[in-house]
Design a protein around this motif. Structure first.
Motif, PDB file in Angstrom:
ATOM      1  N   ASP A   1       0.821  -1.217   0.000  1.00 31.17           N
ATOM      2  CA  ASP A   1       0.000   0.000   0.000  1.00 31.17           C
ATOM      3  C   ASP A   1       0.854   1.267   0.000  1.00 31.17           C
ATOM      4  N   ARG A   2       2.116   1.155   0.440  1.00 33.34           N
ATOM      5  CA  ARG A   2       3.007   2.318   0.448  1.00 33.34           C
ATOM      6  C   ARG A   2       3.564   2.610  -0.941  1.00 33.34           C
ATOM      7  N   HIS A   3       3.684   1.576  -1.782  1.00 34.42           N
ATOM      8  CA  HIS A   3       4.205   1.758  -3.155  1.00 34.42           C
ATOM      9  C   HIS A   3       3.380   0.883  -4.110  1.00 34.42           C
ATOM     10  N   PRO A   4       2.096   1.152  -4.273  1.00 33.43           N
ATOM     11  CA  PRO A   4       1.245   0.246  -5.043  1.00 33.43           C
ATOM     12  C   PRO A   4       1.514   0.226  -6.542  1.00 33.43           C
ATOM     13  N   VAL A   5       1.928   1.338  -7.100  1.00 29.67           N
ATOM     14  CA  VAL A   5       2.094   1.438  -8.556  1.00 29.67           C
ATOM     15  C   VAL A   5       3.494   1.044  -8.998  1.00 29.67           C
ATOM     16  N   GLU A   6       4.506   1.543  -8.292  1.00 26.27           N
ATOM     17  CA  GLU A   6       5.888   1.331  -8.729  1.00 26.27           C
ATOM     18  C   GLU A   6       6.609   0.220  -7.971  1.00 26.27           C
ATOM     19  N   GLY A   7       6.103  -0.180  -6.793  1.00 23.74           N
ATOM     20  CA  GLY A   7       6.746  -1.236  -6.017  1.00 23.74           C
ATOM     21  C   GLY A   7       7.908  -0.723  -5.190  1.00 23.74           C
ATOM     22  N   TRP A   8       8.483  -1.610  -4.400  1.00 28.30           N
ATOM     23  CA  TRP A   8       9.592  -1.258  -3.512  1.00 28.30           C
ATOM     24  C   TRP A   8      10.936  -1.251  -4.242  1.00 28.30           C
ATOM     25  N   GLY A   9      11.023  -1.935  -5.348  1.00 29.19           N
ATOM     26  CA  GLY A   9      12.300  -2.059  -6.062  1.00 29.19           C
ATOM     27  C   GLY A   9      12.646  -3.527  -6.270  1.00 29.19           C
ATOM     28  N   TRP A  10      13.139  -3.863  -7.451  1.00 31.80           N
ATOM     29  CA  TRP A  10      13.397  -5.270  -7.794  1.00 31.80           C
ATOM     30  C   TRP A  10      14.608  -5.824  -7.050  1.00 31.80           C
ATOM     31  N   VAL A  11      14.461  -7.046  -6.538  1.00 30.60           N
ATOM     32  CA  VAL A  11      15.600  -7.781  -5.990  1.00 30.60           C
ATOM     33  C   VAL A  11      15.620  -9.219  -6.486  1.00 30.60           C
ATOM     34  N   GLY A  12      14.483  -9.707  -6.994  1.00 37.59           N
ATOM     35  CA  GLY A  12      14.408 -11.113  -7.400  1.00 37.59           C
ATOM     36  C   GLY A  12      14.313 -11.999  -6.173  1.00 37.59           C
ATOM     37  N   ILE A  13      15.397 -12.671  -5.841  1.00 33.79           N
ATOM     38  CA  ILE A  13      15.453 -13.490  -4.623  1.00 33.79           C
ATOM     39  C   ILE A  13      15.569 -12.567  -3.416  1.00 33.79           C
ATOM     40  N   TRP A  14      14.737 -12.778  -2.431  1.00 36.07           N
ATOM     41  CA  TRP A  14      14.694 -11.874  -1.291  1.00 36.07           C
ATOM     42  C   TRP A  14      15.994 -11.884  -0.486  1.00 36.07           C
ATOM     43  N   PRO A  15      16.533 -10.697  -0.189  1.00 41.27           N
ATOM     44  CA  PRO A  15      17.642 -10.588   0.776  1.00 41.27           C
ATOM     45  C   PRO A  15      17.053 -10.564   2.181  1.00 41.27           C
ATOM     46  N   GLY A  16      17.222 -11.629   2.925  1.00 44.03           N
ATOM     47  CA  GLY A  16      16.519 -11.812   4.194  1.00 44.03           C
ATOM     48  C   GLY A  16      16.791 -10.753   5.252  1.00 44.03           C
ATOM     49  N   ARG A  17      17.947 -10.093   5.189  1.00 45.46           N
ATOM     50  CA  ARG A  17      18.305  -9.131   6.232  1.00 45.46           C
ATOM     51  C   ARG A  17      17.977  -7.692   5.849  1.00 45.46           C
ATOM     52  N   VAL A  18      17.320  -7.506   4.727  1.00 45.43           N
ATOM     53  CA  VAL A  18      17.011  -6.157   4.239  1.00 45.43           C
ATOM     54  C   VAL A  18      15.537  -5.855   4.474  1.00 45.43           C
ATOM     55  N   PHE A  19      15.237  -4.686   5.014  1.00 47.24           N
ATOM     56  CA  PHE A  19      13.852  -4.260   5.182  1.00 47.24           C
ATOM     57  C   PHE A  19      13.264  -3.903   3.815  1.00 47.24           C
ATOM     58  N   PRO A  20      12.013  -4.262   3.527  1.00 47.75           N
ATOM     59  CA  PRO A  20      10.975  -4.844   4.382  1.00 47.75           C
ATOM     60  C   PRO A  20      10.913  -6.372   4.345  1.00 47.75           C
TER      61      PRO A  20
END
Length: 437
Positions: free
Chosen positions: A303-322
């Motif tokens: 809901d904070r970034h519904p249109v553009e998203g948080w940013g691509w990472v592919g595989i999640w980096p577990g220690r990075v927020f969010p």
């Protein structure tokens, strides 16, 4: 004193000749599929630095091979625009990402796998693609059953560093070198599809293909994955429909295609309405509940970034927020959105999700039409592979990671090579002036 350039050129020419050889291209195809589909196992064995180094070496070899054959490969008008747009949006997402370095690494990692998928589709015929995938899957399934026999029978001890619980003697669930039962089920389902096509096209001797087809079926059962059961039923029905369409006249086929589309939409709606009963029948209600909890968490974050998203990472980096805040009911980190489409929406927003669905939809439509018209059975591989990836994508994020990216790009480009609207427009435009003269 003589210049070193004349000596350097022949050496470089020899390197290009080797890179362009059919043997090396086929070997690279097998290696790429094996690395991509068993990527978690590769990371366990080599670690992230080793896995990235191997990926870089293979990507350089693939680039050299394409460069050596640049005059033979026709790629203009073939690369799907929707897929290129998705890659472009993925790149742009680095600009607003709140974890810039993680995004840069994730984008480069994902694009590397997509490039390798493009290399396979551009440098190999479809039957060679299927054969290379079959060889890679045979190695993965064999390694999986060996690991399970070792852990579950010979030493009767779990191998936690591989994600193997050692439950083979108890009837499963088993994980093999895939790491999870759903991942192993997906690989076994892909193997069933691939080996069946090899048998139908007689590209591999039956003494090889039939035993491994049986092994793939046993691994599906041993994985005890409800996701795989549902996906196999859906893909199996799609395969039966394709076999029907391929046997009827063109006029009847054109009439039947819209009916099949309408029936698919109605079936999806009915399945959604009765999803609770279906899940209880498959004993997957708890599995679905865990996924629902992850999706609810991601929905609140999106809901904070519904249109553009948080940013691509592919595989999640577990220690990075969010990503570090998303947990499954047991309290462990989720690791992914457990849904490729929710994952895409979370990372690159509504625009990225639309582009991904558009790329998949166009690729599937194109490959479905080819599969229903073309004579050789090998032409059903892109359509059924995309169907398998999309269906699995509703419960796992494999579609947007490593092997999923390689398979998606390879299938979409393989279909576009035979049915590209841009290529058709170019050819009709070239014929136009000549026909008027």
């Amino acid at each position: 004193m003589s210049s070193p350039e004349p000596a350097a050129r022949p050496v470089f020419g020899v390197v290009l000749d080797v890179a362009a050889s059919p043997a090396l291209r086929q070997a690279l195809t097998v290696v790429i599929f094996a690395m991509a589909l068993a990527a978690p196992f590769v990371r366990v064995v080599l670690g992230w630095p080793g896995a990235v180094a191997v990926l870089a070496v293979v990507a350089i070899m693939a680039a050299l091979s394409l460069a050596a054959r640049r005059g033979e490969i026709e790629w203009r008008g073939i690369l799907p625009v929707s897929l290129l747009a998705f890659v472009a949006w993925m790149l742009i997402s680095v600009v607003w990402s709140e974890y810039t370095w993680a995004s840069i690494g994730g984008v480069l990692y994902s694009i590397s796998w997509m490039f390798l998928g493009a290399f396979i589709a551009l440098s190999r015929d479809l039957i060679q693609v299927v054969r290379g995938l079959g060889d890679a899957l045979r190695a993965i399934l064999l390694a999986s059953i060996v690991v399970e026999v070792l852990a579950g029978i010979l030493i009767d001890t779990p191998l936690p560093f591989l994600g193997v619980a050692g439950e083979l003697a108890a009837g499963g669930p088993i994980q093999g070198i895939a790491g999870t039962r759903n991942a192993l089920g997906f690989l076994a389902a892909l193997a069933i599809l691939t080996f069946w096509i090899e048998i139908r096209t007689r590209s591999v001797r039956r003494i090889v293909s039939v035993p491994f087809l049986v092994l793939a079926g046993l691994l599906v059962i041993g994985s005890r994955s409800p996701v795989t059961v549902v996906v196999l039923v859906a893909v199996g029905l799609a395969g039966l429909l394709l076999l029907l369409l391929r046997r009827i006249p063109a006029q009847a086929r054109a009439t039947l295609q819209p009916i099949i589309l309408a029936a698919a939409v109605v079936s999806a709606a009915v399945s959604w309405v009765f999803r609770v009963r279906i899940l209880n029948f498959l004993d997957a209600a708890s599995d679905f509940e865990a996924r629902t909890r992850v999706w609810q968490t991601l929905s609140a974050l999106s809901d904070r970034h519904p249109v553009e998203g948080w940013g691509w990472v592919g595989i999640w980096p577990g220690r990075v927020f969010p990503f570090s805040t998303v947990e499954i009911p047991s309290g462990r980190a989720a690791g992914s959105a457990l849904n490729a489409f929710v994952d895409t929406w979370f990372q690159v927003g509504l625009i990225g999700l639309v582009l991904l669905v558009l790329a998949l939809g166009l690729g599937f439509a194109r490959s479905w039409l080819i599969a229903s018209e073309a004579r050789s059975t090998v032409n059903v591989w892109p359509a059924l592979t995309l169907a398998l990836l999309a269906a699995t994508g509703l419960a796992e994020s494999y579609l947007i990671a490593e092997g999923g990216l390689v398979l998606t790009v390879a299938a979409c480009i393989a279909a576009a090579r035979k049915r590209s609207w841009r290529q058709a427009l170019t050819e009709s435009g070239a014929r136009g002036p000549r026909s008027r003269q």
